[in-house]
Design a protein around this motif. Sequence first.
Motif, PDB file in Angstrom:
ATOM      1  N   TYR A  73       0.851  -1.183   0.000  1.00  0.00           N
ATOM      2  CA  TYR A  73       0.000   0.000   0.000  1.00  0.00           C
ATOM      3  C   TYR A  73       0.891   1.238   0.000  1.00  0.00           C
ATOM      4  O   TYR A  73       1.847   1.320   0.785  1.00  0.00           O
ATOM      5  N   ASN A 122      -7.960  -2.204   5.415  1.00  0.00           N
ATOM      6  CA  ASN A 122      -8.058  -3.216   4.368  1.00  0.00           C
ATOM      7  C   ASN A 122      -9.315  -2.983   3.533  1.00  0.00           C
ATOM      8  O   ASN A 122     -10.362  -2.613   4.056  1.00  0.00           O
ATOM      9  N   TYR A 251       3.335   2.505   3.129  1.00  0.00           N
ATOM     10  CA  TYR A 251       2.910   2.615   4.523  1.00  0.00           C
ATOM     11  C   TYR A 251       2.399   1.291   5.074  1.00  0.00           C
ATOM     12  O   TYR A 251       2.169   1.165   6.288  1.00  0.00           O
ATOM     13  N   LYS A 252       2.262   0.283   4.203  1.00  0.00           N
ATOM     14  CA  LYS A 252       1.772  -1.005   4.667  1.00  0.00           C
ATOM     15  C   LYS A 252       2.065  -2.072   3.623  1.00  0.00           C
ATOM     16  O   LYS A 252       2.126  -1.786   2.422  1.00  0.00           O
ATOM     17  N   THR A 253       2.282  -3.299   4.097  1.00  0.00           N
ATOM     18  CA  THR A 253       2.391  -4.460   3.229  1.00  0.00           C
ATOM     19  C   THR A 253       1.435  -5.529   3.732  1.00  0.00           C
ATOM     20  O   THR A 253       1.055  -5.546   4.907  1.00  0.00           O
ATOM     21  N   ASP A 258      -0.580  -8.586   9.805  1.00  0.00           N
ATOM     22  CA  ASP A 258      -1.448  -7.485   9.403  1.00  0.00           C
ATOM     23  C   ASP A 258      -1.057  -6.179  10.115  1.00  0.00           C
ATOM     24  O   ASP A 258      -1.905  -5.454  10.656  1.00  0.00           O
ATOM     25  N   ARG A 259       0.235  -5.874  10.070  1.00  0.00           N
ATOM     26  CA  ARG A 259       0.740  -4.670  10.717  1.00  0.00           C
ATOM     27  C   ARG A 259       1.131  -3.643   9.656  1.00  0.00           C
ATOM     28  O   ARG A 259       1.571  -3.992   8.558  1.00  0.00           O
ATOM     29  N   ILE A 260       0.965  -2.396   9.988  1.00  0.00           N
ATOM     30  CA  ILE A 260       1.459  -1.320   9.139  1.00  0.00           C
ATOM     31  C   ILE A 260       2.862  -0.946   9.610  1.00  0.00           C
ATOM     32  O   ILE A 260       3.288  -1.324  10.719  1.00  0.00           O
ATOM     33  N   ASN A 263       3.543   0.570  13.070  1.00  0.00           N
ATOM     34  CA  ASN A 263       3.436  -0.232  14.282  1.00  0.00           C
ATOM     35  C   ASN A 263       4.788  -0.677  14.819  1.00  0.00           C
ATOM     36  O   ASN A 263       4.933  -0.880  16.022  1.00  0.00           O
TER      37      ASN A 263
END
Length: 387
Positions: A73, A122, A251-253, A258-260, A263
């Motif tokens: 993302y 999500n 900013y996220k994978t 399920d962490r950005i 975190n």
Amino acid sequence: MYSLLSHNSRTLFALALAFACTLAAVAQPPARRKAAENKEQTAAQSAPKGSAYRDFPTAAAMPEDVSWRRDIYRSLDLTKDANAPLYYPTTPTDGRENLFTYLFKLLLRGQVKAYDYKLDGNEDFSEKNIVKAKELMDRYHIFYEQKDGKIRVTDSDLPSDEVKVYFIKESTYFDQHTATIRKKVTALCPVLKRGDDFGGADSQYPMFWVKMDDVAPYLGKLMLMGSNLNNAAMMSADDFFTLNRYEGDIYKTVNLQDRILANYCAEDSAMKKEQARIEKELDDFDRHVWGKDSVATDTVKIALAADSAALAAGAKAGETPKSPRRRTSSTSRRSSVSNKSSSAPKSSSKSTKTKSSATKKTKTPKVRTSSNSSRSGGGYSVRRERH
């Protein structure tokens, strides 16, 4: 009386004709009747509906059976030059409008579906998560007028200037059917940036998700300015995303926990290192998907090591590195003859004259240099000619 009879006769004739047609239809063979019905149904399905026949062709969809895929993302800052074509003009002028104005009009007309943005970030493209345009306007305080069940919104009331960020979901995958690595934007989310009533910092409000496959045919009609230097250079919004002309920070994978990134990256420096690490992973996979030629790589490494060692030894001895070119046979012969003549002691003029005269009287054999002398280590073959 006559007119009444004529009227009745015409009515009876029409009824008789209709009855005859009905009998003919019923008497038609079932196979022929079914074929006619199938033909009419096929023609109705293939007929263009609405603006479907004006949809632009888009890039190939990502297969579901890909052998490798990485979903990330990104956050696109529209204040950057690379992403500015999505932001300007904030108010439609001269037939041009920005991406958010175009998307929201598609939602108002019901041409595309919007999906609610969840707190976990999500995307959920299920039917239960569909959100209507009226709900979005009530939630984000967008002024509109409703009359006779129709909603009307002016361009000036749309918060196009406040949508300064987009979240996108990007999938990098290996398509084994075509043996290619592709990168595709699969989802798009406009983000409002608004400050509070007390003049605080702007906060981000993600509005909704849209599927890129749903909006791509319409984005092919939205033309964007593609250059600061050439204002005539235009490109479609679909090409903008297909060619990956955007720039965005990760900013996220998609991961097991399920962490950005925020975190586990407490500081900005740690965040940048993690983003660089993920980008490098994608680049490494793209470069080494077919592996490396280990034999060629080792040969090059050995040659470079030998050259560097020779240069270091020459620099240490204070000598200039000699050229590795091989001398030809004729050049080596001339040099050897010149060396002998220079090293021989000088004799008197009388002995020199005697030797020269003897040389004139004696016939010397002709010497021919073999063409294969260079192959045999620089030697010579002598052949005497017959007299």
